[in-house]
Design a protein around this motif. Structure first.
Motif, PDB file in Angstrom:
ATOM      1  N   MET A 166       0.809  -0.431  -0.221  1.00 34.90           N
ATOM      2  CA  MET A 166      -0.268  -0.186  -0.369  1.00 34.90           C
ATOM      3  C   MET A 166       0.990   0.926  -0.211  1.00 34.90           C
ATOM      4  O   MET A 166       1.955   1.563   0.687  1.00 34.90           O
ATOM      5  CB  MET A 166      -0.638  -0.421   1.042  1.00 34.90           C
ATOM      6  N   MET A 167       0.850   2.202  -0.753  1.00 35.30           N
ATOM      7  CA  MET A 167       1.520   3.149  -0.689  1.00 35.30           C
ATOM      8  C   MET A 167       1.003   4.342   0.731  1.00 35.30           C
ATOM      9  O   MET A 167      -0.269   4.571   0.318  1.00 35.30           O
ATOM     10  CB  MET A 167       1.379   4.220  -2.363  1.00 35.30           C
ATOM     11  N   GLY A 168       1.622   4.482   0.487  1.00 31.96           N
ATOM     12  CA  GLY A 168       1.770   6.128   1.673  1.00 31.96           C
ATOM     13  C   GLY A 168       1.537   7.714   0.826  1.00 31.96           C
ATOM     14  O   GLY A 168       1.799   7.369  -0.033  1.00 31.96           O
ATOM     15  N   ARG A 169       1.243   8.177   2.080  1.00 25.83           N
ATOM     16  CA  ARG A 169       0.126   9.210   1.381  1.00 25.83           C
ATOM     17  C   ARG A 169       1.449  10.634   0.915  1.00 25.83           C
ATOM     18  O   ARG A 169       1.415  11.088  -0.927  1.00 25.83           O
ATOM     19  CB  ARG A 169      -0.036   9.967   2.580  1.00 25.83           C
ATOM     20  N   GLY A 170       2.800  10.102   1.426  1.00 23.85           N
ATOM     21  CA  GLY A 170       3.531  11.373   1.398  1.00 23.85           C
ATOM     22  C   GLY A 170       4.625  10.795  -0.132  1.00 23.85           C
ATOM     23  O   GLY A 170       4.341  11.318  -0.922  1.00 23.85           O
ATOM     24  N   GLN A 171       4.137   9.385  -0.379  1.00 27.60           N
ATOM     25  CA  GLN A 171       4.509   8.691  -1.762  1.00 27.60           C
ATOM     26  C   GLN A 171       3.270   8.834  -2.998  1.00 27.60           C
ATOM     27  O   GLN A 171       4.156   9.219  -4.227  1.00 27.60           O
ATOM     28  CB  GLN A 171       4.990   7.090  -1.953  1.00 27.60           C
ATOM     29  N   ARG A 172       2.141   8.915  -2.534  1.00 25.43           N
ATOM     30  CA  ARG A 172       1.690   9.701  -3.776  1.00 25.43           C
ATOM     31  C   ARG A 172       1.203  11.296  -3.644  1.00 25.43           C
ATOM     32  O   ARG A 172       1.592  11.594  -5.096  1.00 25.43           O
ATOM     33  CB  ARG A 172      -0.257   9.120  -3.207  1.00 25.43           C
TER      34      ARG A 172
END
Length: 60
Positions: A1-7
């Motif tokens: 699952m991709m973190g908010r910062g990566q998105r």
């Protein structure tokens, strides 16, 4: 699952790419405008000189 910062980084990277494309197209359009304006003034200057020469030839 991709973190908010990566998105967020991925979204900003895409926006940066789009902005760079837009800036490149803007520079290309500005260059084309400057080139055509200079060429137009040059052509008008040559036409005026040619007309002036033709008028002075007819006067002699």
């Amino acid at each position: 699952m991709m973190g908010r910062g990566q998105r967020l980084l991925r979204a900003l990277g895409g926006a940066r790419s789009d902005l760079m494309d837009a800036a490149g197209l803007g520079l290309l359009a500005a260059g084309a405008f400057v080139w055509s304006t200079v060429a137009g003034f040059f052509a008008a200057g040559v036409a005026v000189l040619a007309l002036n020469w033709r008028m002075s030839e007819g006067r002699e």
